[in-house]
Structure formats: C-alpha cells, structure tokens
Scaffold this motif. Sequence first.
Motif, PDB file in Angstrom:
ATOM      1  N   GLY A  94     -15.274  50.052  -8.869  1.00 11.24           N
ATOM      2  CA  GLY A  94     -14.988  50.714 -10.141  1.00 11.24           C
ATOM      3  C   GLY A  94     -13.633  50.315 -10.708  1.00 11.24           C
ATOM      4  O   GLY A  94     -13.494  50.052 -11.903  1.00 11.24           O
ATOM      5  N   SER A 135     -13.006  48.437 -14.307  1.00  9.16           N
ATOM      6  CA  SER A 135     -12.200  48.946 -15.422  1.00  9.16           C
ATOM      7  C   SER A 135     -11.035  48.012 -15.720  1.00  9.16           C
ATOM      8  O   SER A 135     -10.661  47.848 -16.880  1.00  9.16           O
ATOM      9  N   SER A 138     -12.543  44.817 -17.464  1.00  7.60           N
ATOM     10  CA  SER A 138     -13.044  45.022 -18.819  1.00  7.60           C
ATOM     11  C   SER A 138     -11.946  45.640 -19.675  1.00  7.60           C
ATOM     12  O   SER A 138     -12.161  45.993 -20.821  1.00  7.60           O
ATOM     13  N   GLY A 139     -10.758  45.781 -19.100  1.00  5.22           N
ATOM     14  CA  GLY A 139      -9.643  46.352 -19.835  1.00  5.22           C
ATOM     15  C   GLY A 139      -8.439  45.441 -19.787  1.00  5.22           C
ATOM     16  O   GLY A 139      -8.488  44.305 -20.269  1.00  5.22           O
ATOM     17  N   GLN A 181     -19.136  56.378 -23.568  1.00  2.74           N
ATOM     18  CA  GLN A 181     -18.880  54.947 -23.658  1.00  2.74           C
ATOM     19  C   GLN A 181     -18.413  54.602 -25.069  1.00  2.74           C
ATOM     20  O   GLN A 181     -19.112  54.824 -26.046  1.00  2.74           O
ATOM     21  N   PRO A 215     -12.052  57.445 -20.357  1.00  2.00           N
ATOM     22  CA  PRO A 215     -11.970  56.702 -19.086  1.00  2.00           C
ATOM     23  C   PRO A 215     -13.304  56.740 -18.353  1.00  2.00           C
ATOM     24  O   PRO A 215     -13.457  57.393 -17.330  1.00  2.00           O
ATOM     25  N   GLU A 248     -14.975  54.586 -16.572  1.00  2.00           N
ATOM     26  CA  GLU A 248     -15.003  54.116 -15.181  1.00  2.00           C
ATOM     27  C   GLU A 248     -14.483  55.184 -14.228  1.00  2.00           C
ATOM     28  O   GLU A 248     -15.028  55.399 -13.161  1.00  2.00           O
TER      29      GLU A 248
END
Lengths: 362, 324, 517
Positions: free
Chosen positions: A154, A158, A161-162, B276, B287, B289
């Motif tokens: 996870g 994140s 993709s961030g 999302q 947030p 994730e």
Amino acid sequence: MTPLPRWVELGLLPLANISLAFLVAGAVVALIGESPVEAMAVMLKGAFVYDGALGYTLYYTTNFMFTGLAVSVAFHAMLFNIGAEGEAAMGGLGAALVCIALDAVLPGLMVIPIAIAGAAAFGAAWAVVPGWLQARRGSHIVITTIMFNFIAAGVLVSLLSGPLMRAGQSSPQTRDFAEAARLPFLHDIARALGFPATATPLNLSFLIALLAAFGVWVLIWRTRWGYALRAVGHSEGAARYAGIPVPRMVVVAMAVSGALAGCMALNEILGAQGRLVLNFTSGYGFTGIAVALMGRNHPVGIFFAALLFGALYQGGAELDFEFQTITREMVVLIQGLIILFSGALALMFVPALARIFRARAQ
Amino acid sequence: MTELWIDALRILDGSLRLATPLILCAMAGLVSERAGVIDIGLEGKMLAAAFAAAAVASLTGSPWAGMAAALGVAVALALLHGFACITHRGEQIISGVAINILASGGTVVAGIALFRQGGQTPPLMAGERFRPIRLPGAEALADIPVLGPLYAELVSGHTLPVYLAVLSVPLIAWLLGRTTFGLRLRATGEMPLAVDSAGLSVAVIRYRAVVIAGLLCGLAGVFLSTAHGAGFVREMSAGKGFIALAAMIFGKWRPWPVFGACLLFGFLETAAARLQGVTLPLIGPAPVELILLLPYIATVVLLAGFFGRAVPPRALGVPYRKER
Amino acid sequence: MTEPDREGPPPAVRLAGISKRFGAVQANRDVALEVAAGSIHGIIGENGAGKSTLVSILYGFYEADEGRIEIAGQKAVIRSSADAIGHGIGMVHQHFMLVPTFTVLENVMLGAEGGALLARGRAETRAELLRLSATYGLEVDPDALVGDLPVGLQQRVEILKALRRGARILILDEPTGVLTPDETDRLFEILRGLRREGVTVLLITHKLREIMAVTDRVSVMRRGEMVAHRETAATTREDLAELMVGRKVLLEVPRVETAPGAVALRADGLTWRDARGVARLKEVSLELREGEILGVAGVSGNGQSELLDLLSGIEGVQEGRIAIGPRAIDRAHPADPSEMRAMGVAHVPEDRHRRGLVLPFEAQENAVLGYHHGPATGSGQLLDLGALGAHCATLMRRFDVRPANPRLRASGFSGGNQQKLVLAREIEQAPRILLVGQPTRGVDIGAIEFIHTRLLEMKKAGAAILLVSVELDEIMALSDRIAVMNAGRIEGVLTRAEATPHRLSLLMAGVREGEAA
C-alpha cells in the motif's frame, strides 16, 4: 525413536519429498493431456540451452537467492519470516530514494553503494518492527509480517501514484535512474572485456548474491553471533542457560533477514529495471520460503534451490511458446507442491523410513 | 434528506457486499483456529473454490453444480491442511502457504487447460450465476419513508451467498456456544489434553473444524466468481483471505465482533472506492491508500496489545501428540 | 505381598505383572497391586518411582507393555481414557485437565454433555452438581470461570468431573502438591466422604503425612517396582520412609576430607515468584564455602530448580540478594549467566536436554555453550573450528566421553556421555563455584562413579560446590553439609554426621524435628 542415519535424513528424505512434488506435477501435466517428459525437456532447453537462456535463469536465481537467504536466517532462529515480500518492496523504495536523491549530484560509483545500503536498511527496518513486536509484545510474527506485506504494498502504491511518480506520466513508477547509478549488466561487462554476450537482465547483483550467500554461511556457521542464533533457534532454554539474550537475538535476526530480502531490489530495481516499479516483488518473497525449505536453510542448498527455481521460472516461460495448454503458471503449482511436500509434509516418510532402518539395524 | 439516507444505504449495501467474502472466510478461520489449527490458507481455498464454481457453472450451465464443485474443492484443500497439520503434525503456517500457492498456480493451470483464455473462465451467462434476490414486497414498500428504502436497498436485492454469509454468523455463534460440538471444539483449541482425558479424539474434532472452514471458504469462492462477479479472473481473491484473517483477529476470535470487523473493513473498502479522486475539506485529496491499509495497521496494533489484548486460543498452532 | 481375600467382594482394582518401558527407561517393572473396594488406598514413592506411569496406564493414557488389569473382578482392556471412563474410573491429574476459559459447568460437562445441544445437559449437569456438592461437600459456583478459581477449587472441579461421569474409582495423582495445608485438610474430608458413599480412592503421593492421615492401606513403589504393601494402621512413618528411599548400597567413593575455606557465595532471603505469582522460593538463605560440597536434598519440585536458576543468573533476583565476593546481586543489580560465568560460577543444569545441551548441535559446539565468547572458540573474529575440535577432543579424553567424536551431534550420545560432556565443559573452566543439578540422572553406574570422583576432586582443589539431587544416596555420599528443601524453604541444614537417611526423608516430607512419632 532412534534417529535416522544422516545420509537418509539429509539425502534420501529430501529427495523423496522433492520427487513426490515433481511426480504430482507430472501427473497434472499428463492429466491435462500433454507429455510430462516433453514438458520437462522444453523447460530444460528454455532454461539452459537457448541463446541467453542461462542469463535469464541466473537473473531469476538472483532474486530467489536473496529471498531464500532472508527466510533461512530467520528460520535459524525459529522465526517464520513470511514478510520477505514486503521487505523486498521496502528495499526497492530505499534504493530508489537514494538514486533519485543523489544520482544527479554524486558519481555513480558513490551512489551505488549508498543505494545498496539503502535497500538493505529499508528492508531491515521493515523486518525489525515485527521482530521487536514478537520479542517484546508477544505478537505472532507470522501474522504481523503478513500484515506488513500488505502495508508495504500500500505504501508503495501511494508513493508511486503520488510523490514519486514520474513527472508527466500516469503509470505508477519513478523516473529512470541515471545510467551510472545502475548496477551494470553482466553482458555489458563481458563485452567490455571483449567476449561476445547476449543481452539479458542478468547484472552485477548476481555476484553480490553469491557474495551474500558466502557471507550468510560465514555469519551462521563461523561467527559467535551465528552460533548464538542457532542456539536460540534449536533450544531457547539452552540459549538462556548460556546467557544469550534471546529477545535481542530475535530482533537482530529479523534485521539481517530483512536486509537480505531488501537486497532483492538490487537485482530488480538497481539492475534490471533502473527505476522503481509497482509489484516488482511478484511473489519472489513467498518463493523464498520454498527455496529455504528445499535448501535446508544452508547457503549451498539455497543456491541450488534458487537455481532450480530460476530454471523453472525461465524454462516455464518457454512452456508458453511450445504448448497451448500448459504455461508458466505450472511453475507456481510446482512451487506449491514443493512447499507442501518438503515443508508441511516433510516428516510424512519419517515413520516408514524409521521402521525400515530400525529393522535393518537390528 | 431522503437522498442522503438513500446514499448512506447504498454505501452500507456496498459495504455488506464487499464484506461478504470477508465474513465467510473470517468465520472459516474462526472455526479452524478456535479448534487450535492456524489457517492462513483461507485465501487459497477461496480462490480455488472461486475457480471451481465458475468453471463448473460454465461447463454445466448450473450455478448449483458450480457451488457443489466449489465446496468440494475447498473441502479437499482443507483436508489436505488437516492431513499435514493434524495427522502428520506438520507446520501449520507452511501448510497454509503451500495451499495459497497451490491455489494461485493451480487455478490458472486448470483454467488454461480447460478454457484456453489465459486462466480465466468464459464470462458467465445470467442463468449460470446466482442473481440478486428481490425479497417480497421490496418494490411495494420502497416508498414508505425511511424504512422502505432500508428494506429495498439494504435488505433486499442481494445474491444467495450474501444472505448465507450473514446467516453464517448466528449459525457459527450458535454452533460454538450452544452445541456439544461447539463446546468440544472450543475445548480442543484451548486445552486439548482436557479433551483427550475426557475420552474424546482431538484429531477427529480438529478434522471436523477444518472441514467446516473449507465449506465456508468454498461459499466465499462461490460469491466471488458466480454471484459478485461473472466468471473467474486469475488472483481474483486479491488478498481478501488475509483481510479476513485480520478481521478474525480484530474481532478476537468471536463471531459477532468478527462480523463487525468484517463490516467495518468492507465499509472502509467502499469508502475508499467512493473517495477516489475526491478532495476533502481540510485534508485535501482523500488518502485512499491509507484507508485501505487501516485493516492491516489496526490488526498489527491490536496484536501488539497496545489497546486491549487479542488473546488467541491457547493451543493454537500446537500439534497434539498422544503419547503411547 | 498380601494374599487376596478370597471370601469378600472382589477388589475394585487388581493389577498384575504391569511393565512399561519408555525408550531406555523402565518406568514400571512387573507391578502388582490390589485395591479393596470402598477404601482409600495410598501409593507412595519418591519422584520417578513410577507412580504416575502406573496410574496413567490404569487411566488409559499409556498402554502397558505387559500385564493384566481387572476392575471389580473382571478383566479390563483399557486403551484410552474413554475405556477407563467406561469402567467407572475417574482421574484427578497432577496438572489439571481443565479448560481455564470455560465455566465450572462447562468443564464438568465436557465429554458427557448428554445430547447434541447443550441446553438440556446444562440443566441436568447443574442439578447433578448441586446433588454432588450436597452429598460430598464439594461446593463450587457452577458459573465461575475455572481460570479465576484458586487451585483448591479447581481440584474440586476435577473431582466433580469424574463423579459426574459416574466414577466409582477415583485416582488422585499428587493432589496436594498445589494445595495449602488448609485446602489439604478439606480435600481429605471430601475423600472420606467419598469413601462413605462407596467410592474407591487411589491416592498417589510422596508425602508420608498424607498417607498416615487419610489412607486405609498403602503400597510403596521404588525405581519402577512395587516393594511393599502395608495396612496404614500397622505401619509407621519411619518404616515407610525407609521403604521409599531404600537401603541401597552406597557407592564406594573414597571420601575426601578438607577444611572448608572462606565463604564463596552467600544467599540472603531469596524469595522468588513464577510468572503466575506462585512463590517457588521462600526466604532461602545459605552459605557456600570453598572446599566443601553443600548438598541440597528434597523431593523434586520443592524449589531446588528455582534456586539453581537464581544462583546461575538464568532468572533474576526478586527479593533478597546473592553475594559472590565483593559483587552483590539483587533486583536493582542483576547479573546474567554470562556475568556469573565471568565471576567463576559454573553450572551443570538439572535438565541436560533442555538446558545443558543444544541436542542438534555437534559435541564440539556444545563444548563451548555459554563460553562461546571465550578462548576455546579461537582468538580471531570467526569461530576457529580447529580450536573448537581440539578443545572438545581434550574434554572428551579427560572425561572419557564416548564415542570421542567432536563432530557427533549431542543427541547421538548416551545419557551418561552427554552428562560427562556437560560436566567436562563446566569443570574444565576451573570454576570457583560449581552449581550441579541431578548430575547422575539417567546415567549408568560406571558413569556415576566417574562423575562422583570428579566432583570430589573439584572440592579437593578448593572449589565450592552446590549439589542438588533427589538421590539421597548421592547427597549422602558426597556432601559435607546437607540442606533439605521442602515447599520452597530450607527446612534444615545437617552436617554429614547428623544426616541419616531417616532424618533426611522426614525433613524432605516436611516433618520437622521432634514432630515425628
């Protein structure tokens, strides 16, 4: 029960277990309607004979060596590190952060060692937490490491993709590292030395893996720390009697295990890919359990088990081309069978063998 | 106001649907572990069952045949686990890992051999699946304020496995708490010696427990491929078996709290999907994730005993050996 | 041996020719026993005499290799606990077979629920519990969690469990080990009540006082054999004590008389509780001098193990202190086993399988256990296998360990050779203080003499030796002074001259001086 002769315990028994795994796999192939012998031949050719095959085989072998060694170090302290997958992912993050931060500032020869250290440190840190929780808080290390696998995945999603996502792209990966900050491919080295070589993803990390295997052998079998570690694994009572601090050993064993798992990223991230991508661990961490079990937790055994799995992975890819009905997933099945017969059912033959050899001894 | 209510109901409805495989697997794990057998092979049993359900439904055209196959496959894997852990006193963790990997590879191998579609089954027709069941009067009552939508949106309109999952909770609670079988099963997980000295067989009780776990995982597989989805896709269990494991620990091995944990985790998943790309006031981009990681983080924290203590059955993971 | 009474009713239990072997250990040899119906029959013997094995056979936990069991005159085949229960046998185990997270009611029901659903059985069991507690004075709250109950009440639950299953023969294995004197008295009241109702009670114990207090007849076991049967009223404690301990010929080890030197180790007021809060050591104080062997006698489980753990640093001191030379060890100033070794304290642990050796390790690895940071492993950063092997070979030669193969795994040696290896490792360190636990347990006669000789040599060389043993012969043959432990206390310290087997066994059984009849 009288112990079995050593050659039976170390030779015959593991061989019988592995053979059973391959027999069942062969039966599945036959059931599908293909020839097991032919499938085996295709896999062997695909793994060793074709141009570049060996390079790919050794490239996969590298991953399995790192994760197999990782699992085995923890095993020596009787710890199930199911978390090599997450530790490897974190290792990739560590290596990538170093490269992205430094590859523009420092020469490659300086970035690479720091990146390796980063991979090992991140992997170790990710394993130390479950180790500490087991040693000090009594949480079951298996459950914690499983959870940590998902948390690592996870975190990577994140980040990729961030903040770490390559600018101007939408696929979850970092930018490419500077060429100088990557581990060189062995075919490039060979060519530089004047030998012709087929391009494969095999890179310097294979040699690092061999070095790591040697290092683990020295650590476990030739140092006082390794001695203490094995004592903890075999008998906590004896370890406490000997004045070995058991909780501290658990934490440090997990750190070493995690560092080794983290180093899997050297092969994939610093070597083959040259950037951090999602899901690069693709199950190698779990396969490490099979590798360690098959290799009887000894670096030499682990090397051969890793080679076997490397060959299965590379040869398995060849199945896709030669057959319509069997594919590389066959290899995953074989892997499951090996874990089943060499691990969970490892003692299945012991009563029978004990009867045979006790009858002979009398 | 009405719209908000319906919106809330839809989220709950989605949570229940996403929680269904969690509930079934968590109940499976609960039964197995309360008898003293660790089960990290929930994921594998569910995946194998999902494949069997879709494959047989596709081949026979009957979801019921698919369900029978799914239950059979999951029970077979459960018996394998029992054979390794109960009969041969093998490592329960390793056996579980083996089952997960066997299922992961085996489903694709079998899928390609049967259908040659890269490991998937063909998409299932409506008649080959379990369809949502409209409970009587759902439409007629829908207009009644507050309760009408509750009935129509949340209670009615689910597939059979969803209802079975919800039913499994009181059933398991009743089985464990009110029956002789349950009493013996719980005693086996806590103190197998007491069971043995009472003249009962620890092995038989544990085998029964793992078979029940197999059946429940089988139902979870049925839900994935022939009710929620329309066909099998490789790795379609996607870690749900492990979230179920987390929910089981989070609910401290008790049916109703585990059910609550499953719903909570299902809700988190639904919320994450809904959030999302949404920007929240003060926080910024949701947030997503982090929300999805909450089940795992919460489980780790709970296991470490930082808030409350999750005490597993005492004899969990310890093979029972009868001296002779 | 007594003749069976041909006229009256058949005995409740008759055992003939029972033998049971575990590996190399003959736990029971040709044991015969007759228990009259409706009596309280005691079986007494030291730890390891084979009492527990015998009753485990009767209860179906083990199967006898040979022998015959008769229940109420009928031949009985008992293969499992279920068979035993079927024959009306109930057992209260030394370690309770209770589910701590269950209520009293649930524990009593387990295995005798009376149907698939619990509700009816629950009601019936509750009624039955009320009846039983009224009849026998076995009061206990049916809805209390067993884990929350004091041990005395837990034991009642065990008795109730057996009675609820219709037991007419009740076996109690060391039932008072965990009880306070008060609880013990109440237990005896219950047993007398059971006898009144016609239940046959078989009481296994090593405590003379209990035999005298409650039994009708008593059988004595020693080293796996049944050595005597007596009417309790027609015997004395002294008689039984001698039968228990036996009059084995003392091993002829020449005694070495040395004048004891300075105090090497002093313990003051050691009190220690285990994880469950049970006090295992109570106010233990002792002095150990150079050039003496201080024997610690006692039935095992009376605090000797904990004393060794504390003195060797394996467990931390909680209350009291240990002084070794200038170093004082207490709660605030702990010392781990490594520091203890550095101060010259060597330790031959009681349990060589779980403590003294790492069984899967090679002999040469075991030869440095606890000293793996010392010179025997070489001087460099890495383990020097050559040095390791040479060190082990030296130990093996000096202590006659066979086979003299440093690469053989510890599990491959016989018990005597394993023990010699441990002893060699510790003695070769030339310690100032040597702690020794059960040095000859499971060791053949030849090795016993060898080990005893080595200990006496150590003493002559000026070492201070603390010898813990359950073998009175051994204690008497080696010790200069003898401390007797009972229930975590040192009951008394006798000099070699004062110590007769009789006085020692009375102290071991918790009978103080002057109290014995």
